[in-house]
Design a protein around this motif. Structure first.
Motif, PDB file in Angstrom:
ATOM      1  N   HIS A   2       0.562  -0.942   0.005  1.00  0.00           N
ATOM      2  CA  HIS A   2      -0.134   0.166   0.239  1.00  0.00           C
ATOM      3  C   HIS A   2       0.686   1.356  -0.106  1.00  0.00           C
ATOM      4  O   HIS A   2       0.703   1.963  -0.596  1.00  0.00           O
ATOM      5  CB  HIS A   2      -0.950  -0.271   1.093  1.00  0.00           C
ATOM      6  N   SER A  32     -12.592   9.262 -12.654  1.00  0.00           N
ATOM      7  CA  SER A  32     -12.650   7.463 -11.294  1.00  0.00           C
ATOM      8  C   SER A  32     -13.943   7.221 -11.057  1.00  0.00           C
ATOM      9  O   SER A  32     -14.360   6.636  -9.789  1.00  0.00           O
ATOM     10  CB  SER A  32     -11.560   7.884 -10.590  1.00  0.00           C
ATOM     11  N   ASN A  42     -17.485   3.663 -12.945  1.00  0.00           N
ATOM     12  CA  ASN A  42     -17.268   2.548 -13.008  1.00  0.00           C
ATOM     13  C   ASN A  42     -16.813   1.855 -14.736  1.00  0.00           C
ATOM     14  O   ASN A  42     -16.212   1.077 -14.649  1.00  0.00           O
ATOM     15  CB  ASN A  42     -18.650   1.363 -12.068  1.00  0.00           C
ATOM     16  N   HIS A  74      -9.252  -2.325 -11.357  1.00  0.00           N
ATOM     17  CA  HIS A  74      -9.911  -1.732  -9.748  1.00  0.00           C
ATOM     18  C   HIS A  74      -8.810  -1.201  -9.116  1.00  0.00           C
ATOM     19  O   HIS A  74      -9.137  -0.379  -8.421  1.00  0.00           O
ATOM     20  CB  HIS A  74     -10.293  -3.173  -8.906  1.00  0.00           C
ATOM     21  N   LEU A  75      -7.178  -1.984  -8.480  1.00  0.00           N
ATOM     22  CA  LEU A  75      -6.531  -0.919  -7.549  1.00  0.00           C
ATOM     23  C   LEU A  75      -6.282   0.540  -8.293  1.00  0.00           C
ATOM     24  O   LEU A  75      -6.142   1.319  -7.890  1.00  0.00           O
ATOM     25  CB  LEU A  75      -5.107  -1.689  -7.673  1.00  0.00           C
ATOM     26  N   GLY A  77      -8.521   2.099 -10.038  1.00  0.00           N
ATOM     27  CA  GLY A  77      -9.523   3.266  -9.882  1.00  0.00           C
ATOM     28  C   GLY A  77      -9.744   3.584  -8.460  1.00  0.00           C
ATOM     29  O   GLY A  77     -10.362   4.562  -8.680  1.00  0.00           O
ATOM     30  N   ASP A  78      -8.991   2.858  -7.121  1.00  0.00           N
ATOM     31  CA  ASP A  78      -9.604   2.308  -5.969  1.00  0.00           C
ATOM     32  C   ASP A  78      -8.495   4.000  -5.688  1.00  0.00           C
ATOM     33  O   ASP A  78      -9.448   4.856  -4.789  1.00  0.00           O
ATOM     34  CB  ASP A  78      -9.104   1.595  -4.970  1.00  0.00           C
ATOM     35  N   LEU A  79      -7.476   4.003  -5.881  1.00  0.00           N
ATOM     36  CA  LEU A  79      -6.291   5.259  -5.469  1.00  0.00           C
ATOM     37  C   LEU A  79      -6.310   6.353  -6.607  1.00  0.00           C
ATOM     38  O   LEU A  79      -6.496   7.466  -5.821  1.00  0.00           O
ATOM     39  CB  LEU A  79      -4.948   4.684  -6.264  1.00  0.00           C
ATOM     40  N   ARG A  95      -9.592   7.722  -6.944  1.00  0.00           N
ATOM     41  CA  ARG A  95     -10.916   7.949  -6.178  1.00  0.00           C
ATOM     42  C   ARG A  95     -10.531   8.536  -4.760  1.00  0.00           C
ATOM     43  O   ARG A  95     -10.511   9.218  -3.854  1.00  0.00           O
ATOM     44  CB  ARG A  95     -11.882   6.757  -6.452  1.00  0.00           C
ATOM     45  N   GLN A  96      -8.985   7.864  -4.607  1.00  0.00           N
ATOM     46  CA  GLN A  96      -8.704   7.771  -3.175  1.00  0.00           C
ATOM     47  C   GLN A  96      -7.863   9.620  -3.198  1.00  0.00           C
ATOM     48  O   GLN A  96      -7.767  10.410  -2.904  1.00  0.00           O
ATOM     49  CB  GLN A  96      -7.331   7.017  -2.309  1.00  0.00           C
TER      50      GLN A  96
END
Length: 584
Positions: free
Chosen positions: A257, A283, A286, A332-333, A335-337, A339-340
């Protein structure tokens, strides 16, 4: 293909150019086919290349393949089985049509799911050639009924059918039993880790780096062969001078991480400002396509389709969902990051604005679920309530009321009470799933709203309002019937017929059906037969042939009980004729 099916969920992800062919893993998968194993499972954490491996394998194995990319909505068993049939129909058109029709009539005469699966399995068994069914992202599901359906399918699986499941975690399936019987092929994280030679091929040939064998071995060891980690590291190193590469690798750690945070900084900062903005702002989505991105960004200087294609060519963690390169998604990862980071760089009101634009685009393009969920994400609950009202009828008619109910549970209860139409719709949804207490609670909320000031009511449609008294009475009749209170059932069913506006054949048909069932239960066969006849007439006028066919069968049973065998035979024949007309 069923109308309620999203076609992009059935697309096999297209092959990427210059991908590293992982021959040792493909050989394992091919062995699973040659040994006729019932199940092939690829189970590993995110970023280990599960979907890429399966899609590459399928591209070379020359067997017909049905593919489903699963999501949370597939926890609904009827929707899940609908997608199974739709996927199979990409191989054999029209297979499972009868089962599909029965699924959509479950509320009339609920059969056991096992009997439906038995029928479907028997149809699948007639497919002459070996084929593959892939369930991707199975970890998105948390449904006991879906797991039971897959268990039954595996237990009775046709020999020429090969089931493949890709997941981040082991599903509650009989893996141990299959393993003991030598009916299971399984690939796990330890198998999916890149070897040193695969890492060298990827880093030097695919990503265009010129790393020494020592550097590659160090990086492979630091990432423990994690594919996404290697890709992030390679993207970061593409922006470093050659002399800095060794230092970068030496400082690289396996704390994933922290590594991701660092590498995303490196990757994002190497992109032009307009691309960085594009990544952060889109981001929230989906799935991405050019027109959707254009609608969200409203920036003609960054054309959506052109930008998506450019990102794909740059290997910037974007995946094509179809062969036409129309729909994409972010890894997926990644996109998650994104958005973070988005939350750190954009104000909440800006993010909400993008969600609203996405909701508007999806609404205009008939994508109900996405339109609603983006309104929820924007915390625009009034918009979400309006969309829920708008989409209710279509989803109820296609027997998706349980899915719809999951949507509206995200709305504040205090807001719902100001929408009388929505209150009644929710009451019907609870009615459909047998929750009488919740159904009655929302019926009372609707009545209180109708009795209150019109200023308190939102999105009022006069035509809709006129139907509410009849719909409230119908729901109460249905609820009373489920509790075997036949006196109340008859009272409210008659009230519904009396209150139904002219031309509302749906309410009349449904209320007549409930009356017929109540009279039948009370032994009044003459009244039951008349109500069934009224139901048939109203259903035909409303164009609901499935209800008409079901009611013909019910009427024939009543006539048989009365001893009117010739008339019962004619009724059955009429039902068969209607079936033939419907199939045409």
């Amino acid at each position: 293909m069923p109308k309620a099916v999203l076609a992009t969920k059935l697309y096999i992800p297209s092959s990427r150019p210059n991908v590293v062919v992982r021959s040792r893993l493909i050989e394992r998968l091919n062995e699973g086919l040659s040994f006729s194993h019932k199940l092939i499972i690829i189970s590993a954490p995110a970023g280990f290349g599960k979907t890429t491996l399966v899609s590459e394998w399928i591209a070379g194995c020359e067997r017909p393949t049905a593919w489903i990319s699963l999501d949370e909505g597939d926890n609904d068993l009827i929707r899940f089985l609908t997608y199974i049939i739709a996927a199979l129909q990409t191989i054999v058109p029209n297979i499972g049509e009868g089962v599909l029709g029965t699924l959509h009539a479950l509320q009339i005469q609920p059969p056991s799911i096992e009997s439906l699966l038995t029928t479907l399995i028997n149809e699948v068994d007639t497919i002459p050639d070996d084929f593959i069914l892939v369930l991707d992202d199975y970890h998105m599901l948390d449904s006991k009924s879906v797991d039971q359906a897959i268990n039954f399918l595996i237990e009775h699986q046709p020999q020429h059918m090969h089931l493949v499941i890709a997941t981040r975690e082991d599903p509650p399936l009989p893996l141990a039993r299959l393993r003991v019987r030598n009916q299971l092929t399984e690939l796990r994280a330890v198998d999916l880790r890149c070897t040193t030679s695969e890492a060298a091929d990827f880093l030097n040939h695919v990503m265009g780096l010129n790393l020494s064998a020592e550097d590659i071995a160090t990086l492979e060891a630091r990432t423990e062969g994690w594919v996404a980690g290697l890709q992030l590291a390679a993207l970061s190193m593409q922006g470093h001078a050659a002399q800095d590469t060794a230092g970068f690798i030496r400082s690289f750690t396996g704390a994933h991480h922290f590594v991701l945070d660092y590498l995303l900084e490196e990757v994002l900062h190497q992109q032009p400002e307009n691309i960085q903005a594009f990544l952060l702002q889109t981001s929230i989505l989906n799935r991405l396509c050019g027109p959707l991105c254009d609608a969200v960004l409203l920036d003609s200087n960054v054309p959506g389709q052109e930008t998506l294609e450019s990102l794909e060519r740059a290997n910037l963690f974007i995946v094509a969902l179809d062969n036409e390169r129309h729909w994409y998604r972010y890894h997926h990862l990644f996109g998650d990051l994104l958005r973070q980071r988005q939350g750190q760089n954009l104000k909440p009101e800006e993010i909400a604005k993008y969600h609203v634009r996405a909701s508007e685009w999806y609404e205009q393009n008939g994508e109900e679920a996405e339109a609603f969920q983006h309104a929820i994400a924007a915390k625009d609950f009034n918009r979400a309530a309006r969309l829920a009202e708008k989409f209710w009828q279509g989803m109820n008619q296609s027997f998706q009321s349980a899915v719809w109910l999951g949507w509206v549970k995200q709305l504040p209860e205090s807001l719902i009470r100001s929408y009388p139409v929505l209150c009644v719709q929710i009451a019907w949804a609870f009615m459909d799933v047998g929750d009488v207490e919740s159904s009655e609670s929302h019926l009372r909320d609707a009545e209180l709203c109708l009795e209150g000031s019109s200023a308190d009511m939102k999105f009022m449609d006069e035509k809709e309002i006129q139907t509410l008294p009849a719909r409230i009475a119908f729901a109460r009749a249905y609820n009373a019937q489920t509790q075997l209170d036949f006196s109340a059932t008859i009272k409210y069913a008659e009230m519904a017929i009396k209150l139904a506006p002219a031309g509302d054949e749906f309410i009349r048909a449904g209320a007549a059906a409930i009356l017929g069932g109540s009279y039948w239960a009370n032994g009044d066969l003459d009244a039951a037969c008349k109500s069934m006849s009224d139901w048939i007439d109203s259903s035909l006028k409303a164009g609901n042939f499935i209800f008409s066919i079901a009611s013909e069968a019910g009427k024939a049973e009543i006539l048989t009980a009365q001893g009117h065998l010739r008339e019962a035979l004619r009724t059955y024949e009429q039902s068969l004729k209607l079936c033939c007309i419907t199939r045409q």
